[in-house]
Design a protein around this motif. Structure first.
Motif, PDB file in Angstrom:
ATOM      1  N   THR A  55       0.825  -1.215   0.000  1.00  0.00           N
ATOM      2  CA  THR A  55       0.000   0.000   0.000  1.00  0.00           C
ATOM      3  C   THR A  55       0.858   1.264   0.000  1.00  0.00           C
ATOM      4  N   GLY A  56       1.765   1.368   0.962  1.00  0.00           N
ATOM      5  CA  GLY A  56       2.585   2.572   1.054  1.00  0.00           C
ATOM      6  C   GLY A  56       3.447   2.780  -0.178  1.00  0.00           C
ATOM      7  N   GLN A  57       4.070   1.713  -0.643  1.00  0.00           N
ATOM      8  CA  GLN A  57       4.945   1.852  -1.802  1.00  0.00           C
ATOM      9  C   GLN A  57       4.160   2.162  -3.079  1.00  0.00           C
ATOM     10  N   ALA A  58       2.984   1.542  -3.234  1.00  0.00           N
ATOM     11  CA  ALA A  58       2.178   1.805  -4.433  1.00  0.00           C
ATOM     12  C   ALA A  58       1.744   3.262  -4.481  1.00  0.00           C
ATOM     13  N   ILE A  59       1.265   3.788  -3.358  1.00  0.00           N
ATOM     14  CA  ILE A  59       0.797   5.182  -3.336  1.00  0.00           C
ATOM     15  C   ILE A  59       1.958   6.143  -3.576  1.00  0.00           C
ATOM     16  N   ALA A  60       3.068   5.932  -2.872  1.00  0.00           N
ATOM     17  CA  ALA A  60       4.213   6.831  -3.032  1.00  0.00           C
ATOM     18  C   ALA A  60       4.752   6.790  -4.461  1.00  0.00           C
ATOM     19  N   THR A  61       4.886   5.592  -5.017  1.00  0.00           N
ATOM     20  CA  THR A  61       5.430   5.455  -6.368  1.00  0.00           C
ATOM     21  C   THR A  61       4.468   6.033  -7.411  1.00  0.00           C
ATOM     22  N   GLY A  62       3.167   5.847  -7.182  1.00  0.00           N
ATOM     23  CA  GLY A  62       2.187   6.394  -8.114  1.00  0.00           C
ATOM     24  C   GLY A  62       2.272   7.901  -8.218  1.00  0.00           C
ATOM     25  N   PHE A  63       2.398   8.567  -7.085  1.00  0.00           N
ATOM     26  CA  PHE A  63       2.489  10.037  -7.117  1.00  0.00           C
ATOM     27  C   PHE A  63       3.866  10.503  -7.572  1.00  0.00           C
ATOM     28  N   GLU A  64       4.911   9.728  -7.296  1.00  0.00           N
ATOM     29  CA  GLU A  64       6.245  10.066  -7.832  1.00  0.00           C
ATOM     30  C   GLU A  64       6.217   9.995  -9.355  1.00  0.00           C
ATOM     31  N   ARG A  65       5.507   9.023  -9.889  1.00  0.00           N
ATOM     32  CA  ARG A  65       5.394   8.912 -11.350  1.00  0.00           C
ATOM     33  C   ARG A  65       4.587  10.075 -11.915  1.00  0.00           C
ATOM     34  N   ARG A  66       3.509  10.444 -11.240  1.00  0.00           N
ATOM     35  CA  ARG A  66       2.670  11.530 -11.720  1.00  0.00           C
ATOM     36  C   ARG A  66       3.431  12.853 -11.777  1.00  0.00           C
ATOM     37  N   TYR A  67       4.234  13.130 -10.760  1.00  0.00           N
ATOM     38  CA  TYR A  67       4.941  14.414 -10.691  1.00  0.00           C
ATOM     39  C   TYR A  67       6.308  14.374 -11.371  1.00  0.00           C
ATOM     40  N   GLY A  68       6.618  13.305 -12.062  1.00  0.00           N
ATOM     41  CA  GLY A  68       7.852  13.237 -12.834  1.00  0.00           C
ATOM     42  C   GLY A  68       9.091  12.917 -12.026  1.00  0.00           C
ATOM     43  N   VAL A  69       8.905  12.585 -10.750  1.00  0.00           N
ATOM     44  CA  VAL A  69      10.062  12.300  -9.900  1.00  0.00           C
ATOM     45  C   VAL A  69      10.759  11.028 -10.350  1.00  0.00           C
ATOM     46  N   LEU A  70       9.980  10.014 -10.720  1.00  0.00           N
ATOM     47  CA  LEU A  70      10.587   8.748 -11.146  1.00  0.00           C
ATOM     48  C   LEU A  70      11.437   8.940 -12.398  1.00  0.00           C
ATOM     49  N   ARG A  71      10.895   9.677 -13.366  1.00  0.00           N
ATOM     50  CA  ARG A  71      11.642   9.893 -14.607  1.00  0.00           C
ATOM     51  C   ARG A  71      12.931  10.658 -14.326  1.00  0.00           C
ATOM     52  N   LEU A  72      12.855  11.647 -13.425  1.00  0.00           N
ATOM     53  CA  LEU A  72      14.029  12.445 -13.082  1.00  0.00           C
ATOM     54  C   LEU A  72      15.090  11.589 -12.399  1.00  0.00           C
TER      55      LEU A  72
END
Length: 228
Positions: A55-72
């Motif tokens: 749960t925690g990782q899915a939510i955090a990763t989902g919003f990181e992807r939305r705000y471009g943090v993962l790509r960065l």
């Protein structure tokens, strides 16, 4: 970072401890053992893995992807593989804190564990692999808002009917065979077999968790999107 976030702190530490204290007063007819705390602690340890790795990782990763943090972060020298390894290590670090806290509160409530701690650790690691892969699969395919709703909904569903705290064989007969195949039931039941009944490592539970983890990891590799 997780423990600095109020919502994540509630999910990973506060809710498991509150449930541990509350469910430790359940009657034997529900949990199948007296005192109830001996059967509840293994379930809460399983729930802790679900709350952090899924749960925690899915939510955090989902919003990181939305705000471009993962790509960065994926474009830094750390790389995408390094980022996933770092996220997994972060999950394991939080779980260590959870295990210490849950076991400490359980002992204060009268928990008398039996069994091999190493076998319990193997189950926790296998459960982390399965639920971490499922969390990343969810976060990498759905929109952030949908991930938030789905992750919380699945968490509540697994808590109530996933064989985490209440064993699958004590659920309605129509649900029991299906629930026993879920990773939540494999982790909860496996930990009960070790810490409640003093049995050896339940290889069936470990194998089921690894199958779920491998299938989710395979799907994640093929469907994960690093940006929305």
């Amino acid at each position: 970072m997780t423990l600095r976030n109020g919502e994540q702190l509630l999910l990973t530490l506060v809710i498991p401890v509150v449930l541990l204290v509350a469910l430790s007063h359940l009657p034997e007819s529900v949990v199948g053992h007296s005192p109830a705390v001996d059967a509840v602690v293994p379930g809460i340890l399983a729930l802790s893995v679900i709350s952090t790795a899924f749960t925690g990782q899915a939510i955090a990763t989902g919003f990181e992807r939305r705000y471009g943090v993962l790509r960065l972060l994926g474009s830094t020298p750390l790389g995408r593989d390094g980022l996933l390894v770092a996220k997994t290590l972060g999950v394991l670090a939080v779980e260590v804190v959870q295990v210490v806290l849950v076991c400490g509160v359980g002992l204060a409530l009268g928990w008398a564990p039996v069994g091999d701690p190493l076998s319990a650790a193997v189950l926790l690691v296998a459960g982390t692999f399965a639920f971490s892969a499922l969390g990343l699969l969810l976060a990498g395919t759905l929109r952030a808002e949908a991930t938030l709703a789905a992750a919380n909904g699945i968490y509540l569903l697994l808590l109530a009917l996933g064989g985490v705290v209440v064993p699958a064989d004590r659920l309605p007969a129509v649900l029991s065979p299906l629930v026993s195949l879920l990773p939540s039931s494999a982790l909860g039941q496996g930990l009960r077999e070790v810490l409640l009944h003093g049995q050896g490592l339940p290889w069936g539970s470990v194998a089921l968790l690894l199958v779920w983890g491998a299938a989710a990891a395979w799907a994640t590799v093929r469907t994960f999107r690093w940006s929305s």
